[in-house]
Design a protein around this motif. Structure first.
Motif, PDB file in Angstrom:
ATOM      1  N   UNK A  63      -4.235  24.128 -14.933  1.00  0.00           N
ATOM      2  CA  UNK A  63      -5.482  23.708 -14.279  1.00  0.00           C
ATOM      3  C   UNK A  63      -6.637  24.605 -14.699  1.00  0.00           C
ATOM      4  N   UNK A  64      -6.352  25.903 -14.837  1.00  0.00           N
ATOM      5  CA  UNK A  64      -7.402  26.830 -15.275  1.00  0.00           C
ATOM      6  C   UNK A  64      -7.826  26.482 -16.704  1.00  0.00           C
ATOM      7  N   UNK A  65      -6.837  26.252 -17.565  1.00  0.00           N
ATOM      8  CA  UNK A  65      -7.145  25.898 -18.960  1.00  0.00           C
ATOM      9  C   UNK A  65      -7.974  24.619 -18.998  1.00  0.00           C
ATOM     10  N   UNK A  66      -7.551  23.624 -18.193  1.00  0.00           N
ATOM     11  CA  UNK A  66      -8.250  22.345 -18.220  1.00  0.00           C
ATOM     12  C   UNK A  66      -9.682  22.502 -17.682  1.00  0.00           C
ATOM     13  N   UNK A  67      -9.868  23.311 -16.637  1.00  0.00           N
ATOM     14  CA  UNK A  67     -11.233  23.478 -16.110  1.00  0.00           C
ATOM     15  C   UNK A  67     -12.131  24.097 -17.165  1.00  0.00           C
ATOM     16  N   UNK A  68     -11.571  25.054 -17.937  1.00  0.00           N
ATOM     17  CA  UNK A  68     -12.385  25.665 -19.001  1.00  0.00           C
ATOM     18  C   UNK A  68     -12.759  24.612 -20.052  1.00  0.00           C
ATOM     19  N   UNK A  69     -11.803  23.756 -20.385  1.00  0.00           N
ATOM     20  CA  UNK A  69     -12.074  22.709 -21.373  1.00  0.00           C
ATOM     21  C   UNK A  69     -13.149  21.747 -20.829  1.00  0.00           C
ATOM     22  N   UNK A  70     -12.994  21.316 -19.545  1.00  0.00           N
ATOM     23  CA  UNK A  70     -13.983  20.386 -18.973  1.00  0.00           C
ATOM     24  C   UNK A  70     -15.368  21.005 -18.987  1.00  0.00           C
ATOM     25  N   UNK A  71     -15.448  22.271 -18.572  1.00  0.00           N
ATOM     26  CA  UNK A  71     -16.804  22.849 -18.458  1.00  0.00           C
ATOM     27  C   UNK A  71     -17.428  23.012 -19.837  1.00  0.00           C
TER      28      UNK A  71
END
Lengths: 196, 206
Positions: free
Chosen positions: A60-68
């Motif tokens: 989830x942390x990795x994905x949030x970084x990708x989304x932002x």
């Protein structure tokens, strides 16, 4: 009358650890008791959720970084003046490329992709006609000859991908340093934004 | 054509390879956006849908038992999850275009597997919420047992309990507590009722 199985027995069933007598009773309960089916399924999901918990949290942390990162890119706005500047050809490199097309080396390595002046939006993909004979240094420069990024490509690679999240739209030049031989060409990032 | 193979993608999610995951994200995002725009969606719906899709597949791809059925590629699979989620969204919204059958159907590799993927991801999300509500002691013993695979003897030592029976009893109490929280949730009950045949199949596979 439904038989009561405790959570430990359910865990043993899910792990395939029930003896044949108990397994037969268990399966017969599954076939006849809808509530029990739900209970076993819930226990299975709890087990899997907990097993995966830490990995999912890190994902989830990795994905949030990708989304932002992607949201930031989408929010970027450029003026025509900025874009004209970013897409302007670098005269020096353009002349060099006309004088001596540099897509193969003394090692006989040829760069298949990217094609000359190809456009890339999200990632830049390099492919070679043979495994790289030694570690190669790949340099990406913008149209003002400023190095944007450098990468080491391991010996034996036949392809290499660069994420373009941090690249502004514009014209870029790549240089592949193979020993004392340098291959070079130009590419575009988000060419659709290039002013007429 | 997908750029990578299924094993590479599953490996990336399981080893938390952020660079590779971003490559998959970059590959799939334009395809999902394209599908959405062709099927009654707007650009602003895309970001939410893409996030939901990746949230679901993260939960599924990190499950050790997961495998793609019917030779599906990861890209068709991800796109199918996006399609199914989008159709579910339209049905829920009851938009002016109720007949969602008219939308482009991607060649679903295995319709059932896509449904199951979304269902399982939803259930795990609800369970995650319920776990978060548990007290610290309960979380601790559940994680010792199911994540670290500790025996009751090891738990007893670790938590300085008097007997293994105490560990068993505490685990049972916490599991019951968790289950009560989960089954109180109306969404959970609705999902369970809707997907009962899948649930039955899922536990019988063991």
């Amino acid at each position: 009358m439904p038989i009561l199985f405790d959570t430990e027995t359910i865990d043993n069933y899910l792990n395939g650890n029930l003896d044949s007598n108990l397994l037969a009773l268990f399966e017969s309960e599954i076939d006849s008791n809808k509530n029990f089916v739900e209970q076993v399924f819930c226990q299975k999901m709890i087990k899997e959720t907990i097993e995966q918990h830490d990995k999912i949290a890190r994902l989830q942390t990795i994905m949030s970084q990708i989304y932002s990162r992607h949201t930031d890119i989408q929010k970027r706005v450029y003026t025509t003046k900025q874009l004209t500047k970013q897409f302007k050809p670098c005269q020096y490199y353009e002349q060099e490329l006309i004088a001596a097309p540099m897509r193969s080396s003394k090692y006989a390595l040829k760069v298949i992709e990217p094609q000359k002046e190809a456009n890339f939006d999200n990632e830049l993909f390099f492919s070679f006609d043979m495994p790289t004979p030694i570690v190669c240094n790949l340099i990406i420069e913008d149209n003002e000859e400023t190095i944007v990024e450098q990468y080491d490509i391991a010996a034996g690679s036949t392809n290499f991908t660069i994420l373009l999240n941090n690249y502004l739209p514009g014209r870029y030049y790549w240089k592949l340093d193979i020993g004392d031989n340098v291959l070079m060409d130009s590419i575009f990032v988000q060419k659709n934004l290039m002013p007429e | 054509m997908p750029r990578y193979n299924n094993q590479q993608v599953l490996h990336a999610f399981n080893t938390l390879d952020s660079v590779f995951i971003e490559k998959v994200y970059n590959e799939m995002t334009p395809q999902i956006e394209h599908y959405l725009l062709k099927n009654g969606g707007r650009k602003e719906n895309a970001a939410d849908l893409i996030q939901e899709v990746f949230e679901s597949i993260s939960k599924i791809f990190t499950n050790n038992d997961f495998e793609f059925k019917n030779n599906a590629s990861y890209s068709t699979f991800i796109l199918s999850v996006a399609q199914k989620k989008w159709l579910n969204f339209l049905r829920k919204k009851k938009t002016e275009q109720d007949n969602t059958d008219q939308y482009t159907q991607i060649g679903l590799p295995d319709k059932e597997q896509i449904e199951e993927t979304i269902f399982e991801a939803e259930i795990k999300k609800l369970i995650d919420f319920s776990i978060a509500k548990l007290n610290k002691a309960c979380k601790e013993i559940l994680f010792m047992r199911y994540q670290k695979n500790m025996s009751h003897k090891e738990i007893m030592t670790e938590l300085m309990l008097n007997t293994e029976a105490t560990s068993r009893e505490r685990l049972r109490y916490c599991q019951q507590n968790l289950r009560n929280n989960i089954t109180k949730n109306a969404d959970y009950l609705q999902l369970i009722a809707e997907y009962y045949p899948f649930i039955l199949k899922s536990i019988k596979q063991k």
